[in-house]
Design an enzyme around this catalytic site. Sequence first.
Site, PDB file in Angstrom:
ATOM      1  N   GLY A  31      27.800  21.675 -18.737  1.00 41.21           N
ATOM      2  CA  GLY A  31      29.231  21.454 -18.894  1.00 41.21           C
ATOM      3  C   GLY A  31      29.530  20.303 -19.843  1.00 41.21           C
ATOM      4  O   GLY A  31      30.462  20.361 -20.655  1.00 41.21           O
ATOM      5  N   GLU A  62      33.978  25.140 -14.719  1.00 37.12           N
ATOM      6  CA  GLU A  62      33.752  25.445 -13.305  1.00 37.12           C
ATOM      7  C   GLU A  62      32.298  25.094 -13.004  1.00 37.12           C
ATOM      8  O   GLU A  62      31.383  25.815 -13.385  1.00 37.12           O
ATOM      9  CB  GLU A  62      34.035  26.926 -13.025  1.00 37.12           C
ATOM     10  CG  GLU A  62      35.470  27.337 -13.247  1.00 37.12           C
ATOM     11  CD  GLU A  62      36.435  26.715 -12.266  1.00 37.12           C
ATOM     12  OE1 GLU A  62      35.969  26.240 -11.200  1.00 37.12           O
ATOM     13  OE2 GLU A  62      37.634  26.679 -12.545  1.00 37.12           O
ATOM     14  N   CYS A 108      28.547  29.080  -5.861  1.00 37.94           N
ATOM     15  CA  CYS A 108      28.965  27.725  -6.249  1.00 37.94           C
ATOM     16  C   CYS A 108      29.765  27.022  -5.159  1.00 37.94           C
ATOM     17  O   CYS A 108      29.802  25.791  -5.109  1.00 37.94           O
ATOM     18  CB  CYS A 108      29.759  27.769  -7.549  1.00 37.94           C
ATOM     19  SG  CYS A 108      31.281  28.740  -7.458  1.00 37.94           S
TER      20      CYS A 108
END
Length: 489
Positions: free
Chosen positions: A193, A210, A244
């Site tokens: 990320g 996310e 997740c």
Amino acid sequence: MSRQQQAVERARKAFRTGRSKQIEYRITQLKSLQRFLVERNQDICDALKKDLNKSEIGTPLYETMGLEGEIMLAVRKLKDWAAPRPVEKSLLTLTDRVFIQPEPLGVVLIIGAWNYPWAVTLQPLIGAIAAGNAAVVKPSEVSAHTAKVMEELLPIYLDKELYPVVTGGVPETQELLRQRFDHIFYTGNPAVGKLVMEAAARHLTPVILELGGKSPCYIDKDCDITIACRRVTWGKFTNCGQTCIAPDYILCEPSIQDRVLEEIGKCVKEFYTDDPKACEDYGRMINQRHFKRVMALTEDSTIAVGGENDESQCYIAPTVLRDVRPDSKVMQEEIFGPVLPIVTVSGVDEAISFINAREKPLALYIFSKDKKLIRHVISETSSGGVLANDCLVHYSVSSLPFGGVGNSGMGCYHGKHSFDQLSHLRGCLIKSLGMEGANSMRYPPHTAKKLSWARFFLLKHIDFGRLGRVAMFTVLALLAAVVIQRYLQ
């Protein structure tokens, strides 16, 4: 020119034709995507069976039914979402048209994940299509069979110029990130990320990240432990723990730890039989690298439930660890596998301190019949989302924004939130060329008298929503008369 660059250029050229902006065209594409999910269900199931050992019945439940629901919602609501949105007016703009006009951003890059490769890749695509964008879809190369089906079959159903699918590994993703996009949507881990965000910064491209994290689950000693453990067992071991928002670890008082272990053990047998390895509904780790990573996390902890494994099949049984220390290996990173540590705490306040001492998680779970305790945990912690007395299901509520905070991500999506996040909400003010007298207060030469009127018009609040139409125009007429009279004297 690389094929990644060519795909982006074609998508941008297609976007500039304007066809993706037309509401009816968006609806047509969304309906085609839904048709793909129905007509190619067997291809989707077969690919997921090869990638993650997902069952044919479980695939619609966890992957495609939610997508169909999102599409149906978008088709039904799209004209309302895309329409101009009136906003509150001030005295200065009472006769003007003041509104927000959602408009497409342009070309969106969607980088999907491998754990729910359809759900987390196509969900953002639904939002991108609904908002009128072009989108380059990059499925995860880790779920290779799914990526192949996506690459081969999606272009048959969707506009292949507006919504190209680009496959490949790290080099191909890096090449995509060198291109200029109008938005990037990435689902994955915080380390990657950061790289995505760094690449986006070169073009000042906004991002939705996310990212997951270690989602805590506090079980209060006074709740219905049988039901709590049943729901935690489902939430944790679904998709072999590769979710997740799976409960990453349990926090509970020492007095109920044995009961929690007993109840989870019962549920594992109920859900996955005495031999989960042979159970149709129990998945596998995605590959041997992740198998070894998860097994290594258990090395310095005590296994109380499960522990059986088979590297050749990437199989790890549903496993629970007891009396886990905060400094143990399994507590240092997101597990993303079927291993559930139990950390004992003295009560809810220590649980809150434990949670707050770590990175903000994507989800936080609380099991308690005490509403006051639930509100206390919510008010004293921070997380992407909160769910009391269940696991995972907040993801299925389209009206709730789904996303992280801090280390667990930024931005959100689902339902209208996807549409808004992938649109530019453009502020618009349309004035007439009349009533120029009311504007004199802003023109030089500036005087104390003009400043006094400006203060009144800019700072005075009148709730026009509560005024009737006739009353509003009466107020307007009086104000206009006073202003004109003052400036014409």
